[in-house]
Write a protein that holds these residues in place. Structure first.
Motif, PDB file in Angstrom:
ATOM      1  N   ILE A 212      -8.708  -9.209  12.011  1.00 57.30           N
ATOM      2  CA  ILE A 212     -10.134  -9.286  11.726  1.00 57.30           C
ATOM      3  C   ILE A 212     -10.743  -7.963  12.166  1.00 57.30           C
ATOM      4  N   ILE A 213     -11.375  -7.265  11.217  1.00 55.91           N
ATOM      5  CA  ILE A 213     -11.953  -5.955  11.509  1.00 55.91           C
ATOM      6  C   ILE A 213     -13.454  -6.036  11.327  1.00 55.91           C
ATOM      7  N   GLY A 214     -14.186  -5.650  12.354  1.00 54.25           N
ATOM      8  CA  GLY A 214     -15.634  -5.652  12.293  1.00 54.25           C
ATOM      9  C   GLY A 214     -16.227  -5.949  13.661  1.00 54.25           C
ATOM     10  N   VAL A 215     -17.395  -5.412  13.918  1.00 54.77           N
ATOM     11  CA  VAL A 215     -18.058  -5.612  15.201  1.00 54.77           C
ATOM     12  C   VAL A 215     -18.551  -7.054  15.288  1.00 54.77           C
ATOM     13  N   GLY A 216     -18.148  -7.759  16.319  1.00 53.94           N
ATOM     14  CA  GLY A 216     -18.571  -9.133  16.526  1.00 53.94           C
ATOM     15  C   GLY A 216     -17.772 -10.166  15.765  1.00 53.94           C
ATOM     16  N   TYR A 217     -16.806  -9.767  14.953  1.00 50.86           N
ATOM     17  CA  TYR A 217     -15.965 -10.713  14.218  1.00 50.86           C
ATOM     18  C   TYR A 217     -14.809 -11.125  15.120  1.00 50.86           C
ATOM     19  N   LYS A 218     -14.581 -12.425  15.232  1.00 56.02           N
ATOM     20  CA  LYS A 218     -13.467 -12.912  16.050  1.00 56.02           C
ATOM     21  C   LYS A 218     -13.094 -14.310  15.595  1.00 56.02           C
ATOM     22  N   ALA A 219     -11.987 -14.810  16.098  1.00 57.88           N
ATOM     23  CA  ALA A 219     -11.518 -16.146  15.742  1.00 57.88           C
ATOM     24  C   ALA A 219     -10.964 -16.834  16.984  1.00 57.88           C
ATOM     25  N   SER A 220     -10.992 -18.155  16.951  1.00 63.19           N
ATOM     26  CA  SER A 220     -10.422 -18.939  18.035  1.00 63.19           C
ATOM     27  C   SER A 220      -9.886 -20.241  17.442  1.00 63.19           C
ATOM     28  N   THR A 221      -9.032 -20.906  18.207  1.00 60.02           N
ATOM     29  CA  THR A 221      -8.481 -22.188  17.785  1.00 60.02           C
ATOM     30  C   THR A 221      -8.741 -23.218  18.869  1.00 60.02           C
ATOM     31  N   ASN A 222      -8.620 -24.491  18.505  1.00 56.21           N
ATOM     32  CA  ASN A 222      -8.690 -25.527  19.530  1.00 56.21           C
ATOM     33  C   ASN A 222      -7.350 -25.552  20.273  1.00 56.21           C
ATOM     34  N   PRO A 223      -7.254 -26.225  21.414  1.00 56.56           N
ATOM     35  CA  PRO A 223      -5.995 -26.180  22.191  1.00 56.56           C
ATOM     36  C   PRO A 223      -4.761 -26.682  21.433  1.00 56.56           C
ATOM     37  N   GLN A 224      -4.923 -27.609  20.481  1.00 53.74           N
ATOM     38  CA  GLN A 224      -3.774 -28.106  19.724  1.00 53.74           C
ATOM     39  C   GLN A 224      -3.376 -27.145  18.604  1.00 53.74           C
ATOM     40  N   GLY A 225      -4.267 -26.236  18.214  1.00 51.12           N
ATOM     41  CA  GLY A 225      -3.971 -25.316  17.122  1.00 51.12           C
ATOM     42  C   GLY A 225      -4.151 -25.942  15.750  1.00 51.12           C
ATOM     43  N   SER A 226      -4.939 -27.020  15.666  1.00 50.35           N
ATOM     44  CA  SER A 226      -5.122 -27.709  14.388  1.00 50.35           C
ATOM     45  C   SER A 226      -6.390 -27.287  13.657  1.00 50.35           C
TER      46      SER A 226
END
Length: 101
Positions: free
Chosen positions: A11-25
């Protein structure tokens, strides 16, 4: 589940990000939109976020892993002028030239 295929998205860009829940679903990409995006991960694919801007997808079935990667990328494809967005790790972008004075 033993993973045979690993694919990475950046992911390229200022403020762009990703996350997952603990199970990864469920994948939560934050891409500058006003609303929250929730992507449900299929049972044949597992998703990890090693860094806030690096998404790893693993699985056995090549078609399901790459199709899920395409659905992630369709949320914010790379922009042609600055390159902001989601792209594959080994993808080469050809940026357009801006205005000339």
């Amino acid at each position: 589940m033993e993973a045979k295929l690993f694919c990475f998205l950046e992911i390229i860009g200022v403020g762009y990000k990703a996350s997952t829940n603990p199970q990864g679903s469920i994948l939560y990409p934050k891409l500058g939109f006003s609303h929250e995006i929730r992507l449900q991960v299929t049972s044949a694919v597992r998703v990890f976020c090693f860094k806030p801007n690096l998404i790893c997808r693993t699985g056995i079935d090549h078609q399901k892993v790459t199709q899920f990667a395409a659905s992630i990328k369709s949320c914010k494809p790379p922009e042609v002028y600055k390159g902001k967005g989601i792209q594959y790790r080994n993808e080469i972008l050809h940026k357009k030239q801006g205005k000339k004075k």
